[in-house]
Design a protein around this motif. Structure first.
Motif, PDB file in Angstrom:
ATOM      1  N   HIS A  15       0.809  -1.216   0.000  1.00 28.97           N
ATOM      2  CA  HIS A  15       0.000   0.000   0.000  1.00 28.97           C
ATOM      3  C   HIS A  15       0.844   1.269   0.000  1.00 28.97           C
ATOM      4  O   HIS A  15       0.310   2.368   0.194  1.00 28.97           O
ATOM      5  CB  HIS A  15      -0.969  -0.002   1.186  1.00 28.97           C
ATOM      6  CG  HIS A  15      -2.196  -0.825   0.934  1.00 28.97           C
ATOM      7  ND1 HIS A  15      -3.234  -0.384   0.144  1.00 28.97           N
ATOM      8  CD2 HIS A  15      -2.538  -2.073   1.339  1.00 28.97           C
ATOM      9  CE1 HIS A  15      -4.175  -1.307   0.087  1.00 28.97           C
ATOM     10  NE2 HIS A  15      -3.774  -2.352   0.792  1.00 28.97           N
ATOM     11  N   ASN A  22       2.302   4.423  -1.250  1.00 26.25           N
ATOM     12  CA  ASN A  22       1.993   5.402  -2.291  1.00 26.25           C
ATOM     13  C   ASN A  22       2.839   6.638  -2.027  1.00 26.25           C
ATOM     14  O   ASN A  22       2.605   7.364  -1.052  1.00 26.25           O
ATOM     15  CB  ASN A  22       0.503   5.757  -2.255  1.00 26.25           C
ATOM     16  CG  ASN A  22       0.143   6.853  -3.254  1.00 26.25           C
ATOM     17  OD1 ASN A  22       0.965   7.272  -4.064  1.00 26.25           O
ATOM     18  ND2 ASN A  22      -1.093   7.319  -3.183  1.00 26.25           N
ATOM     19  N   THR A  65     -13.003  -7.418  -9.101  1.00 26.28           N
ATOM     20  CA  THR A  65     -11.958  -7.126 -10.083  1.00 26.28           C
ATOM     21  C   THR A  65     -11.605  -8.369 -10.888  1.00 26.28           C
ATOM     22  O   THR A  65     -11.452  -8.323 -12.112  1.00 26.28           O
ATOM     23  CB  THR A  65     -10.702  -6.574  -9.382  1.00 26.28           C
ATOM     24  OG1 THR A  65     -11.034  -5.399  -8.651  1.00 26.28           O
ATOM     25  CG2 THR A  65      -9.613  -6.240 -10.392  1.00 26.28           C
ATOM     26  N   ARG A  83     -11.086   2.010  -4.889  1.00 30.92           N
ATOM     27  CA  ARG A  83     -10.116   2.486  -5.884  1.00 30.92           C
ATOM     28  C   ARG A  83      -8.734   1.892  -5.621  1.00 30.92           C
ATOM     29  O   ARG A  83      -8.067   1.396  -6.546  1.00 30.92           O
ATOM     30  CB  ARG A  83     -10.071   4.015  -5.833  1.00 30.92           C
ATOM     31  CG  ARG A  83      -9.165   4.667  -6.863  1.00 30.92           C
ATOM     32  CD  ARG A  83      -9.414   6.169  -6.930  1.00 30.92           C
ATOM     33  NE  ARG A  83      -9.230   6.821  -5.641  1.00 30.92           N
ATOM     34  CZ  ARG A  83     -10.218   7.316  -4.899  1.00 30.92           C
ATOM     35  NH1 ARG A  83     -11.474   7.239  -5.309  1.00 30.92           N
ATOM     36  NH2 ARG A  83      -9.953   7.915  -3.745  1.00 30.92           N
ATOM     37  N   SER A  84      -8.304   1.903  -4.367  1.00 28.35           N
ATOM     38  CA  SER A  84      -6.975   1.410  -4.020  1.00 28.35           C
ATOM     39  C   SER A  84      -6.873  -0.106  -4.200  1.00 28.35           C
ATOM     40  O   SER A  84      -5.885  -0.615  -4.740  1.00 28.35           O
ATOM     41  CB  SER A  84      -6.643   1.780  -2.570  1.00 28.35           C
ATOM     42  OG  SER A  84      -6.632   3.175  -2.394  1.00 28.35           O
ATOM     43  N   ARG A 130      -8.782  -2.101  -6.109  1.00 31.47           N
ATOM     44  CA  ARG A 130      -8.878  -2.486  -7.521  1.00 31.47           C
ATOM     45  C   ARG A 130      -7.545  -2.260  -8.223  1.00 31.47           C
ATOM     46  O   ARG A 130      -7.081  -3.104  -8.999  1.00 31.47           O
ATOM     47  CB  ARG A 130     -10.005  -1.716  -8.205  1.00 31.47           C
ATOM     48  CG  ARG A 130     -10.207  -2.094  -9.672  1.00 31.47           C
ATOM     49  CD  ARG A 130     -11.528  -1.563 -10.195  1.00 31.47           C
ATOM     50  NE  ARG A 130     -12.656  -2.332  -9.686  1.00 31.47           N
ATOM     51  CZ  ARG A 130     -13.219  -3.340 -10.338  1.00 31.47           C
ATOM     52  NH1 ARG A 130     -12.749  -3.735 -11.516  1.00 31.47           N
ATOM     53  NH2 ARG A 130     -14.260  -3.965  -9.816  1.00 31.47           N
ATOM     54  N   ALA A 131      -6.921  -1.123  -7.964  1.00 32.95           N
ATOM     55  CA  ALA A 131      -5.627  -0.842  -8.589  1.00 32.95           C
ATOM     56  C   ALA A 131      -4.578  -1.870  -8.173  1.00 32.95           C
ATOM     57  O   ALA A 131      -3.784  -2.340  -9.009  1.00 32.95           O
ATOM     58  CB  ALA A 131      -5.171   0.567  -8.216  1.00 32.95           C
ATOM     59  N   LEU A 132      -4.580  -2.251  -6.901  1.00 28.02           N
ATOM     60  CA  LEU A 132      -3.586  -3.204  -6.407  1.00 28.02           C
ATOM     61  C   LEU A 132      -3.823  -4.597  -6.971  1.00 28.02           C
ATOM     62  O   LEU A 132      -2.879  -5.287  -7.381  1.00 28.02           O
ATOM     63  CB  LEU A 132      -3.628  -3.234  -4.878  1.00 28.02           C
ATOM     64  CG  LEU A 132      -2.591  -4.101  -4.164  1.00 28.02           C
ATOM     65  CD1 LEU A 132      -1.178  -3.755  -4.611  1.00 28.02           C
ATOM     66  CD2 LEU A 132      -2.737  -3.940  -2.647  1.00 28.02           C
ATOM     67  N   GLU A 160      -5.405  -5.338  -9.778  1.00 26.66           N
ATOM     68  CA  GLU A 160      -5.071  -5.272 -11.204  1.00 26.66           C
ATOM     69  C   GLU A 160      -3.565  -5.387 -11.410  1.00 26.66           C
ATOM     70  O   GLU A 160      -3.093  -6.120 -12.293  1.00 26.66           O
ATOM     71  CB  GLU A 160      -5.592  -3.967 -11.809  1.00 26.66           C
ATOM     72  CG  GLU A 160      -7.096  -3.851 -11.925  1.00 26.66           C
ATOM     73  CD  GLU A 160      -7.649  -4.516 -13.184  1.00 26.66           C
ATOM     74  OE1 GLU A 160      -6.907  -5.282 -13.838  1.00 26.66           O
ATOM     75  OE2 GLU A 160      -8.829  -4.268 -13.497  1.00 26.66           O
ATOM     76  N   LEU A 161      -2.815  -4.648 -10.601  1.00 27.16           N
ATOM     77  CA  LEU A 161      -1.352  -4.680 -10.712  1.00 27.16           C
ATOM     78  C   LEU A 161      -0.824  -6.086 -10.440  1.00 27.16           C
ATOM     79  O   LEU A 161       0.049  -6.588 -11.166  1.00 27.16           O
ATOM     80  CB  LEU A 161      -0.754  -3.683  -9.718  1.00 27.16           C
ATOM     81  CG  LEU A 161       0.765  -3.491  -9.756  1.00 27.16           C
ATOM     82  CD1 LEU A 161       1.191  -2.886 -11.091  1.00 27.16           C
ATOM     83  CD2 LEU A 161       1.196  -2.565  -8.611  1.00 27.16           C
ATOM     84  N   ASP A 221      -1.849  -8.418 -13.375  1.00 26.54           N
ATOM     85  CA  ASP A 221      -1.022  -8.100 -14.546  1.00 26.54           C
ATOM     86  C   ASP A 221       0.371  -8.710 -14.395  1.00 26.54           C
ATOM     87  O   ASP A 221       0.916  -9.293 -15.351  1.00 26.54           O
ATOM     88  CB  ASP A 221      -0.896  -6.579 -14.708  1.00 26.54           C
ATOM     89  CG  ASP A 221      -2.144  -5.929 -15.293  1.00 26.54           C
ATOM     90  OD1 ASP A 221      -2.995  -6.655 -15.855  1.00 26.54           O
ATOM     91  OD2 ASP A 221      -2.272  -4.696 -15.183  1.00 26.54           O
TER      92      ASP A 221
END
Length: 392
Positions: free
Chosen positions: A60, A62, A176, A349-350, A352-354, A356-357, A360
């Protein structure tokens, strides 16, 4: 990763029961990690959890946020939280751990313990707060403490915001994965093991997103309904330990053995209770496509390897259930205010981004999501160490 900075075994002079504290590492002189109470808790278990907390904190990070990651730690007490002497034992444990809580270990609720109970015991043990070690790192301690207290006072449809944010993060992780696979929410079935803080909130968010919760398990067994359970009714009927009063069950609801949730006819399994529940002896029962680890360390490595061979994706705990810990610090450090809508939006938001990363990275490396999460941590820890320093 290196051996933990500190491992401590405490023996209660009255009952002979043991408690544990493991500090994996300190960042800026502080480590974060909850305190659990369960029968059979071990030093090995707490060590794994402490390492997981280091990973959650790093994931986490940032550089643009006010919340700066801490190190990882964890506490544990080998006792049934429903034992009549459990509260007095908790107070004695915290009294013994007082120098560490005052100096470098920030803690809070975990399996078997609620935040209210931890807070009450901490005061009785002579502590200012279970997170007081982080206060020197705050720009405005008084304002930060008011902000967190205000956030903890918020309820949404009868459940505290502090209980809901973790489940919001778990649910967003699952959603996600569904989105990436092009699977619609409607018609997607979910089985949840554990209807306590994390499991209950996860069930609520997934049901409200349009998924069908077909099974939930507690200490009395599994409650199932292929057409879908009334999640809100079950939440209203549970006690402080997540056990559901069976009097609220509807005619179509079934009472099944405890492990039946594992083989439920569902696309998503959410283990949200004790550790080590999916092992080499029972992984063959799983028919789901995804296991979303709301609890800590529920899937053992050998089982996960076999599941991967069968095409079952395990979304790991170090990512999935990290939202609760992050919410504490987002609020305390001032990245978000004491507002439910803001908390849920930031968490979604946080997370989902994590996720996804992580997914990926798993695709690009040709590996599992857990291995990808470890790779992301390996990338970030040196950056954190260079900027803030740590002890390990």
């Amino acid at each position: 990763m290196a051996a933990p900075l500190m491992s401590l075994v405490w023996t209660d002079h009255i009952t002979g029961r043991q408690g544990f504290l493991v500090v994996d590492r300190l960042v800026r002189g502080v480590a974060s990690g909850g305190l659990r109470m369960r029968p059979g808790c071990t030093l090995e278990e707490v060590t794994g959890l402490a390492r997981g907390m280091t990973m959650k904190e790093a994931l986490h990070y940032n550089p643009e946020g006010r919340y700066i990651p801490l190190g990882g730690a964890k506490g544990g007490i080998d006792c049934d939280p429903q034992d009549p002497g459990s509260y007095a034992l908790l107070v004695r444990y915290l009294r013994a751990m007082r120098p560490y809580v005052e100096s470098f270990w920030t803690t809070g609720e975990d399996l078997g313990l609620t935040q209210d109970l931890v807070d009450r015991a901490a005061v009785e043990a002579g502590l200012v707060s279970s997170v007081q070690a982080v206060y020197p790192l705050l720009d405005d301690e008084a304002a930060a403490r008011r902000r967190l207290a205000d956030a903890f006072a918020i309820e949404v449809d009868g459940i505290g915001l502090d209980e809901l944010v973790g489940g919001c993060g778990v649910a967003e992780s699952a959603l996600t994965a569904l989105d990436r696979a092009g699977v619609p929410y409607a018609g997607t079935r979910v089985a949840v093991q554990g209807l306590g803080t994390m499991g209950g909130a996860t069930a609520r968010f997934l049901a409200r997103a349009g998924l069908t919760v077909v099974a939930v398990a507690d200490v009395k067994g599994t409650i199932a309904n292929p057409a879908g359970l009334d999640v809100e009714a079950l939440l209203r009927a549970r006690d402080a330990y997540g056990t559901v009063d069976r009097a609220v069950l509807r005619p179509g609801d079934l009472e099944l053995p405890g492990e039946a949730w594992l083989s439920a006819d569902a696309e998503v399994l959410v283990p949200a209770a004790v550790s080590y529940v999916v092992d080499a002896a029972n992984e063959h029962l799983v028919t789901a496509r995804w296991i979303v680890e709301a609890g800590n360390m529920p899937v053992l490595p050998e089982a996960e390897e076999r599941l991967a061979e069968r095409g079952v994706t395990v979304l790991p705990d170090v990512v999935v259930n990290s939202g609760t810990n992050a919410w504490w610090w987002w609020t305390l450090f001032g990245d978000i205010g004491p507002d439910a809508d803001e908390a849920f939006a930031h968490t979604r938001r946080s997370m989902r981004a994590l996720v996804e990363l992580m997914l990926d990275r798993a695709e690009s490396d040709g590996t599992t999501p857990r291995a990808a999460a470890h790779a992301l941590v390996s990338d970030r820890l040196p950056v954190i160490a260079e900027r803030f320093g740590w002890y390990r």
